[in-house]
Enzyme design. Structure first.
Site, PDB file in Angstrom:
ATOM      1  N   ASN A  72      31.011   7.020  23.113  1.00 33.01           N
ATOM      2  CA  ASN A  72      32.223   7.128  22.293  1.00 33.01           C
ATOM      3  C   ASN A  72      32.411   5.844  21.486  1.00 33.01           C
ATOM      4  O   ASN A  72      31.609   4.917  21.585  1.00 33.01           O
ATOM      5  CB  ASN A  72      33.433   7.418  23.182  1.00 33.01           C
ATOM      6  CG  ASN A  72      33.605   6.347  24.241  1.00 33.01           C
ATOM      7  OD1 ASN A  72      33.920   5.217  23.934  1.00 33.01           O
ATOM      8  ND2 ASN A  72      33.347   6.705  25.510  1.00 33.01           N
ATOM      9  N   ASP A  81      33.433  11.876  30.106  1.00 30.42           N
ATOM     10  CA  ASP A  81      33.822  12.907  31.066  1.00 30.42           C
ATOM     11  C   ASP A  81      32.642  13.807  31.448  1.00 30.42           C
ATOM     12  O   ASP A  81      32.708  14.530  32.430  1.00 30.42           O
ATOM     13  CB  ASP A  81      34.934  13.784  30.469  1.00 30.42           C
ATOM     14  CG  ASP A  81      36.229  12.994  30.350  1.00 30.42           C
ATOM     15  OD1 ASP A  81      36.477  12.143  31.222  1.00 30.42           O
ATOM     16  OD2 ASP A  81      36.976  13.224  29.371  1.00 30.42           O
ATOM     17  N   LYS A 109      46.444  10.113  38.762  1.00 32.60           N
ATOM     18  CA  LYS A 109      45.459   9.064  39.072  1.00 32.60           C
ATOM     19  C   LYS A 109      46.083   7.956  39.927  1.00 32.60           C
ATOM     20  O   LYS A 109      45.433   6.960  40.216  1.00 32.60           O
ATOM     21  CB  LYS A 109      44.845   8.524  37.784  1.00 32.60           C
ATOM     22  CG  LYS A 109      44.185   9.643  36.951  1.00 32.60           C
ATOM     23  CD  LYS A 109      43.263   9.140  35.877  1.00 32.60           C
ATOM     24  CE  LYS A 109      42.768  10.293  35.015  1.00 32.60           C
ATOM     25  NZ  LYS A 109      41.473  10.054  34.391  1.00 32.60           N
TER      26      LYS A 109
HETATM   27  N1  CTP Z   1      38.647   7.517  33.533  1.00 30.06           N
HETATM   28  C1  CTP Z   1      37.813   7.309  34.601  1.00 30.06           C
HETATM   29  N2  CTP Z   1      36.758   8.155  34.851  1.00 30.06           N
HETATM   30  C2  CTP Z   1      36.519   9.201  34.035  1.00 30.06           C
HETATM   31  C3  CTP Z   1      37.359   9.453  32.926  1.00 30.06           C
HETATM   32  C4  CTP Z   1      38.430   8.566  32.697  1.00 30.06           C
HETATM   33  O1  CTP Z   1      38.026   6.345  35.338  1.00 30.06           O
HETATM   34  N3  CTP Z   1      35.485   9.996  34.286  1.00 30.06           N
HETATM   35  C5  CTP Z   1      39.791   6.630  33.319  1.00 30.06           C
HETATM   36  C6  CTP Z   1      39.781   5.878  31.996  1.00 30.06           C
HETATM   37  O2  CTP Z   1      39.127   4.624  32.119  1.00 30.06           O
HETATM   38  C7  CTP Z   1      41.267   5.697  31.715  1.00 30.06           C
HETATM   39  C8  CTP Z   1      41.899   6.920  32.346  1.00 30.06           C
HETATM   40  O3  CTP Z   1      40.960   7.417  33.302  1.00 30.06           O
HETATM   41  O4  CTP Z   1      41.794   4.548  32.362  1.00 30.06           O
HETATM   42  C9  CTP Z   1      42.233   8.035  31.374  1.00 30.06           C
HETATM   43  O5  CTP Z   1      41.102   8.340  30.585  1.00 30.06           O
HETATM   44  P1  CTP Z   1      41.180   9.393  29.433  1.00 30.06           P
HETATM   45  O6  CTP Z   1      39.826   9.555  28.815  1.00 30.06           O
HETATM   46  O7  CTP Z   1      42.344   9.111  28.541  1.00 30.06           O
HETATM   47  O8  CTP Z   1      41.594  10.706  30.224  1.00 30.06           O
HETATM   48  P2  CTP Z   1      40.784  11.755  31.055  1.00 30.06           P
HETATM   49  O9  CTP Z   1      41.227  11.650  32.465  1.00 30.06           O
HETATM   50  O10 CTP Z   1      39.316  11.640  30.796  1.00 30.06           O
HETATM   51  O11 CTP Z   1      41.360  13.127  30.462  1.00 30.06           O
HETATM   52  P3  CTP Z   1      41.142  13.779  28.987  1.00 30.06           P
HETATM   53  O12 CTP Z   1      39.776  13.298  28.517  1.00 30.06           O
HETATM   54  O13 CTP Z   1      41.207  15.230  29.260  1.00 30.06           O
HETATM   55  O14 CTP Z   1      42.271  13.266  28.149  1.00 30.06           O
END
Ligand code: CTP
Length: 391
Positions: free
Chosen positions: A204, A274, A336
């Protein structure tokens, strides 16, 4: 804030001019004291032109009240930085010799002191110099280690004056109050990278800037800082922090676990993928009319840490694009198990990945607060202080 810069006779003395100029741009007041020999390399007038103060070189200068000058300067100083420091001046200050204006003022000052050596490698490595540096450390003086480089004498080795940006950062750190002294902070920053084949990957646009700003603020506030950073990030890093590198989500998970148990604060600022491909292809995938990749979910590191936290204060981040951003962010905050969640919306001008500014909303157990557009460097302090409950 008042800084005394001591300059001694090394070819690197000219670099102190750049340092002075950087400190002045930060709004700091700098006064320079030079050893008499240093004036062979740079003239006192060069420094005076920048600082707007008389550069002091002699103890018995007829234009100053020498009886009190070294004491009044020493009292006024909030940091005393010796840049560059020769083997000779290091030996003198390590043993309390005070035979000129520079060494007298150094001995009289009781503010934080920093010494940045610059000399020939053999002189630097000599046990006598090393013992003198060890003595200075014992007295609580911070040594900004020289780097390895090509030296003026033609040798290549350790003895090159440390990077001026690092010296500036060390001085700014020394000026900052230390409410997080004794605490361990871990920050994750930058994007993960999931390989598809030997050529391609899923990642990303994260630049890591926000995370680096958080690490910098934590260090300035006195914490012991470990930054977990994406491997190919080549941004300038704060002085005096530990850095470990990751590529994939799994690498980051392993590193996070390694540092989580002992952390007092953990800021999960990395942009974690993700998904990853279910089957990594060992050979480059050849192009065809269509390509279907099967993806599987990666581990949610923040959720894992939230479920296992004890003393750790945990901060998560939410990067959103929708108008529903606050609701999504509250959801992440709860699910979380964070102590603080920082929301930013990519679609707001001045917020997001690449720039030096951000617009964030802080969510904690008490509710949420939207902050105005600010530099990531400044927001770093606000976020770390809020998480750790210090002022
Ligand atoms: N995060 C994580 N592990 C993942 C995905 C996200 O630890 N596999 C953490 C990121 O570092 C951030 C928080 O979770 O601190 C939120 O990440 P974000 O990408 O905004 O959200 P997601 O939980 O991935 O949900 P979505 O992509 O559906 O918005």
């Amino acid at each position: 804030m008042s800084i005394i810069l001591g300059v001694t006779s090394s070819i690197a003395a000219y670099k102190s001019l750049e340092l002075v100029s950087k400190l002045l741009k930060r709004g700091l007041d700098v006064e320079v004291i030079m050893s008499e020999n240093a004036t062979n390399f740079v003239t006192p007038e060069c420094f005076s032109a920048l600082t707007k103060h008389k550069t002091i070189t002699k103890t018995f200068d007829k234009n100053i009240h020498y009886e009190v000058e070294h004491i009044s300067l020493a009292k006024k100083a909030e940091v005393f930085a010796l840049v560059p420091a020769t083997a000779n001046v290091i030996a003198k200050i390590a043993h309390g010799l005070a035979d000129d204006m520079l060494t007298t003022t150094f001995l009289a000052a009781d503010c934080p002191k920093l010494v940045a050596p610059a000399m020939n490698t053999k002189m630097y490595e000599n046990m006598i110099t090393q013992d003198n540096l060890a003595l200075l450390k014992k007295y609580g003086i911070e040594i900004i280690e020289p780097s390895v480089g090509h030296l003026a004498c033609g040798d290549t080795g350790k003895g090159h004056l440390a990077d001026i940006d690092d010296i500036e950062d060390a001085i700014l750190q020394a000026l900052c109050p230390k409410p997080l002294k004794g605490q361990k902070i871990v920050v994750t920053a930058g994007p993960t990278k999931e390989k598809i084949d030997p050529v391609r990957f899923i990642s990303n646009h994260s630049s890591g800037k926000m995370g680096i700003a958080l690490a910098r603020a934590s260090k300035h506030l006195g914490a012991e800082v470990t930054l977990l950073l994406n491997r190919d990030n080549d941004l300038r890093l704060p002085y005096g922090i530990k850095v470990e590198r990751f590529d994939s989500v799994n690498d980051l998970f392993e590193l996070s676990l390694k540092h989580f148990a002992k952390a007092d604060g953990f800021l999960m600022c990395a942009a974690v993928s993700d998904y990853r491909v279910k089957h990594y292809q060992d050979e480059k995938i050849k192009k065809e009319a269509e390509l279907h990749l099967e993806l599987e979910k990666t581990r949610d590191i923040l959720s894992y840490l939230g479920a296992h936290k004890k003393q750790q204060k945990l901060c998560g981040f939410a990067m959103e694009t929708s108008k529903n951003d606050l609701a999504y962010a509250y959801e992440k905050f709860k699910h979380k198990n964070c102590d603080l969640l920082v929301l930013n919306n990519l679609k707001e001008e001045g917020a997001g990945f690449k720039g030096d500014t951000n617009i964030v909303t802080l969510i904690d157990a008490k509710g949420h607060e939207k902050l105005e557009l600010a530099l990531k460097e400044e927001l770093g302090f606000v976020i770390v202080k809020r998480l750790m409950g210090v002022e």
